[in-house]
Design a protein around this motif. Structure first.
Motif, PDB file in Angstrom:
ATOM      1  N   GLY A  28      -2.601  10.300   2.645  1.00 32.16           N
ATOM      2  CA  GLY A  28      -3.748  11.138   3.003  1.00 32.16           C
ATOM      3  C   GLY A  28      -3.410  12.547   3.461  1.00 32.16           C
ATOM      4  N   HIS A  34       0.999   4.365  -2.726  1.00 26.12           N
ATOM      5  CA  HIS A  34       0.894   5.818  -2.500  1.00 26.12           C
ATOM      6  C   HIS A  34       1.974   6.540  -3.314  1.00 26.12           C
ATOM      7  CE1 HIS A  34      -2.349   6.714   0.215  1.00 26.12           C
ATOM      8  NE2 HIS A  34      -1.977   5.802   1.091  1.00 26.12           N
ATOM      9  N   HIS A  68       0.812  -1.220   0.000  1.00 25.52           N
ATOM     10  CA  HIS A  68       0.000   0.000   0.000  1.00 25.52           C
ATOM     11  C   HIS A  68       0.858   1.288   0.000  1.00 25.52           C
ATOM     12  CE1 HIS A  68      -3.683   2.250   1.153  1.00 25.52           C
ATOM     13  NE2 HIS A  68      -2.867   2.971   1.904  1.00 25.52           N
ATOM     14  N   GLU A  96      -7.952  20.989   9.112  1.00 19.93           N
ATOM     15  CA  GLU A  96      -7.635  21.932   8.031  1.00 19.93           C
ATOM     16  C   GLU A  96      -8.709  23.015   7.915  1.00 19.93           C
ATOM     17  OE1 GLU A  96      -6.610  20.249   4.219  1.00 19.93           O
ATOM     18  OE2 GLU A  96      -6.712  22.217   3.272  1.00 19.93           O
ATOM     19  N   GLY A 125      -7.937  15.018   9.930  1.00 21.87           N
ATOM     20  CA  GLY A 125      -7.139  15.863   9.027  1.00 21.87           C
ATOM     21  C   GLY A 125      -7.962  16.943   8.338  1.00 21.87           C
ATOM     22  N   ASN A 172      -3.486  17.965   2.535  1.00 24.31           N
ATOM     23  CA  ASN A 172      -3.553  19.192   3.347  1.00 24.31           C
ATOM     24  C   ASN A 172      -2.978  20.397   2.581  1.00 24.31           C
ATOM     25  OD1 ASN A 172      -2.138  21.095   5.454  1.00 24.31           O
ATOM     26  ND2 ASN A 172      -3.783  20.029   6.530  1.00 24.31           N
ATOM     27  N   ASP A 232      -5.710  13.150  13.587  1.00 24.60           N
ATOM     28  CA  ASP A 232      -6.952  12.522  14.064  1.00 24.60           C
ATOM     29  C   ASP A 232      -7.098  12.658  15.583  1.00 24.60           C
ATOM     30  OD1 ASP A 232      -7.551  11.783  11.452  1.00 24.60           O
ATOM     31  OD2 ASP A 232      -6.610   9.812  11.632  1.00 24.60           O
ATOM     32  N   SER A 259       0.476   9.350   6.015  1.00 21.83           N
ATOM     33  CA  SER A 259      -0.902   8.855   5.992  1.00 21.83           C
ATOM     34  C   SER A 259      -1.382   8.647   7.424  1.00 21.83           C
ATOM     35  CB  SER A 259      -0.963   7.552   5.196  1.00 21.83           C
ATOM     36  OG  SER A 259      -0.303   6.541   5.914  1.00 21.83           O
ATOM     37  N   GLY A 260      -2.519   7.961   7.555  1.00 16.04           N
ATOM     38  CA  GLY A 260      -3.063   7.726   8.884  1.00 16.04           C
ATOM     39  C   GLY A 260      -2.202   6.758   9.693  1.00 16.04           C
ATOM     40  N   GLY A 261      -1.535   5.864   9.002  1.00 16.99           N
ATOM     41  CA  GLY A 261      -0.754   4.847   9.706  1.00 16.99           C
ATOM     42  C   GLY A 261       0.750   4.994   9.543  1.00 16.99           C
ATOM     43  N   GLY A 316      -0.866  11.583  10.154  1.00 19.13           N
ATOM     44  CA  GLY A 316      -2.331  11.576  10.053  1.00 19.13           C
ATOM     45  C   GLY A 316      -2.988  11.206  11.371  1.00 19.13           C
ATOM     46  N   THR A 335      -5.670  10.485  -0.778  1.00 18.87           N
ATOM     47  CA  THR A 335      -6.259   9.539   0.174  1.00 18.87           C
ATOM     48  C   THR A 335      -6.426   8.186  -0.536  1.00 18.87           C
ATOM     49  OG1 THR A 335      -8.318  10.619  -0.403  1.00 18.87           O
ATOM     50  CG2 THR A 335      -7.396  11.181   1.721  1.00 18.87           C
ATOM     51  N   ASP A 336      -6.804   7.162   0.242  1.00 19.13           N
ATOM     52  CA  ASP A 336      -6.781   5.805  -0.303  1.00 19.13           C
ATOM     53  C   ASP A 336      -7.681   5.641  -1.532  1.00 19.13           C
ATOM     54  OD1 ASP A 336      -4.952   5.153   1.562  1.00 19.13           O
ATOM     55  OD2 ASP A 336      -6.319   4.057   2.876  1.00 19.13           O
TER      56      ASP A 336
HETATM   57  O1  KG4 Z   1      -3.656   7.527   3.044  1.00 17.03           O
HETATM   58  P1  KG4 Z   1      -4.911   7.550   3.843  1.00 17.03           P
HETATM   59  O2  KG4 Z   1      -6.211   7.827   3.135  1.00 17.03           O
HETATM   60  O3  KG4 Z   1      -5.104   6.202   4.627  1.00 17.03           O
HETATM   61  C1  KG4 Z   1      -4.036   5.523   5.194  1.00 17.03           C
HETATM   62  O4  KG4 Z   1      -3.338   4.795   4.449  1.00 17.03           O
HETATM   63  O5  KG4 Z   1      -3.821   5.749   6.419  1.00 17.03           O
HETATM   64  O6  KG4 Z   1      -4.695   8.626   5.015  1.00 17.03           O
HETATM   65  C2  KG4 Z   1      -5.678   8.911   5.943  1.00 17.03           C
HETATM   66  C3  KG4 Z   1      -5.143   9.985   6.884  1.00 17.03           C
HETATM   67  C4  KG4 Z   1      -6.070  10.275   8.066  1.00 17.03           C
HETATM   68  O7  KG4 Z   1      -5.296  10.297   9.254  1.00 17.03           O
HETATM   69  C5  KG4 Z   1      -6.604  11.657   7.746  1.00 17.03           C
HETATM   70  O8  KG4 Z   1      -6.908  12.434   8.899  1.00 17.03           O
HETATM   71  C6  KG4 Z   1      -5.455  12.272   6.962  1.00 17.03           C
HETATM   72  O9  KG4 Z   1      -4.955  11.212   6.181  1.00 17.03           O
HETATM   73  N1  KG4 Z   1      -5.904  13.366   6.093  1.00 17.03           N
HETATM   74  C7  KG4 Z   1      -5.500  14.632   6.250  1.00 17.03           C
HETATM   75  C8  KG4 Z   1      -6.222  15.396   5.297  1.00 17.03           C
HETATM   76  N2  KG4 Z   1      -7.018  14.548   4.578  1.00 17.03           N
HETATM   77  C9  KG4 Z   1      -6.804  13.294   5.084  1.00 17.03           C
HETATM   78  N3  KG4 Z   1      -4.619  15.199   7.113  1.00 17.03           N
HETATM   79  C10 KG4 Z   1      -4.458  16.526   7.046  1.00 17.03           C
HETATM   80  N4  KG4 Z   1      -5.111  17.327   6.176  1.00 17.03           N
HETATM   81  C11 KG4 Z   1      -5.994  16.811   5.286  1.00 17.03           C
HETATM   82  N5  KG4 Z   1      -6.634  17.588   4.425  1.00 17.03           N
END
Ligand code: KG4
Ligand code: ZN
Length: 354
Positions: A290, A130, A126, A205, A201, A294, A188, A157-159, A184, A318-319
């Protein structure tokens, strides 16, 4: 010009179309992409509304939702591309990292379709996907705009928060990463602290827009002499500030807190990525995942005058499954074909890829 990998002899003639399947987290997604760049379809069913009521991802609910949605989403991806399974050359599917129960749904779907239609499977990391979102076509970029090697890639990302050096396609040297929370995840958690909804996120923002980013001087963990990151101290500092403010019994200045927090994260991510690019004589910088959606982060990167920075359009940050098909293409032409007995790899570092 774009650099490409030599195709293996068993690569079919003509354009290569891969069906992509992504179910690692809370988006059920399928796509068809041609030659790793032309997106013929990119269908995403988000579970955000379902998980928002729990304030975060509920793994059992996520896998059940994937199981309900995945086949209709795959069908929709084929329909929108005006193709049938006879027209695709293989199935790229996320094998990890991610939630085990969610990954299994995507893998089993891919295996079933592959078996029934005599198609090869290409198992995809994954995080690598990205990165490959930066090679996908979008209205804003042309083929000559492909990222140039050597490049420094920041995956946020989130993780994950990973800083990677790439000398060429499919090769990753990990420079550093987060020692605690992912970027991320910090967004959160801080969002939850100040009463904003999940995912944090986008909520931070939007809330930051009306705020003063100098209202609070939150700490930046520079971790000198390393390319690692740390966001837990920042999160704790926000928590302490919130507690202090709550004692005053005045309304919480959420805009100022969000803006000051966001600037602290962006400062560290941008400064460290630029200095890594300098240190390793990178030509370009690539930012994905993700958090790269921003705008404060995007603007700070794009405003730098030293490096060309590649950041995918918002829908590809994002994913999504287009990025899975995209990475799949580079692996497919290198000859990668996987067995039907592959299992989910919930913890699969990019550095283990060959
Ligand atoms: O890549 P992703 O969709 O999923 C993972 O692989 O984790 O990332 C999700 C993360 C979440 O923590 C979300 O809060 C963050 O990306 N995120 C953002 C924004 N849009 C999504 N963080 C900051 N600003 C944003 N606009
Ligand atoms: Zn992701």
């Amino acid at each position: 010009m774009s650099e490409s990998l030599p195709a293996k002899p068993n690569t079919p003639e003509g354009p290569i179309r891969l069906l992509g399947i992504e179910t690692s987290c809370d988006e059920t997604a399928a796509s068809v992409v041609e030659d790793g760049r032309r997106i013929l379809s990119n269908i995403i069913a988000s579970q955000v509304d379902i998980h928002a009521q729990y304030g975060g991802i509920y793994p059992e609910v996520a896998s059940r939702e994937h199981a309900i949605k995945i086949y209709p989403i795959v069908e929709q991806a084929l329909q929108e591309a005006h193709l049938t399974l006879d027209d695709v050359d293989g199935i790229a599917v996320t094998q990890g990292p991610g939630l085990a129960g969610s990954l299994v749904v995507g893998l089993n779907t891919a295996k079933g379709i592959a078996l029934a239609n005599n198609l090869p499977i290409i198992a995809i990391n994954h995080l690598e996907a990205h990165i490959y979102s930066a090679w996908l076509d979008s209205p804003e970029r042309r083929i000559d705009d492909d990222p140039q090697f050597p490049l420094v890639a920041l995956i946020v990302s989130g993780g994950h928060t990973e800083l990677i050096l790439m000398e060429t396609h499919l090769q990753y040297q990990r420079l550093g990463g987060t020692l605690d929370d992912a970027a991320g995840e910090a967004f959160d958690k801080v969002a939850r602290l100040i009463g904003l909804s999940y995912p944090g996120g986008p909520a931070i923002e939007t809330t930051a827009e009306g705020g003063n980013d100098r209202a609070y001087n939150f700490p930046r963990a520079w971790l000198e002499d390393s390319w690692d990151f740390s966001f837990s101290g920042l999160k704790t500092a926000v928590l302490r500030q919130v507690r202090r403010l709550e004692e005053s019994e005045l309304p919480l200045p959420v805009n100022d807190i969000a803006a000051s927090f966001q600037t602290a994260v962006v400062d560290v991510l941008v400064t460290k990525t630029l200095s890594a690019a300098r240190e390793f004589s990178a030509k370009d910088i690539l930012v994905a995942g993700g958090v790269s959606a921003n705008h404060a982060l995007r603007t700070r990167f794009i405003e730098n005058s030293e490096f060309t920075v590649h950041i995918p359009p918002l829908i590809l940050c994002t994913d999504n499954a287009a990025m899975i098909s995209g990475a799949g293409y580079y692996r497919f032409i290198r000859g990668q074909r996987d067995n039907l007995n592959i299992d989910a790899l919930p913890n699969w570092p990019l550095s283990e890829l060959t």
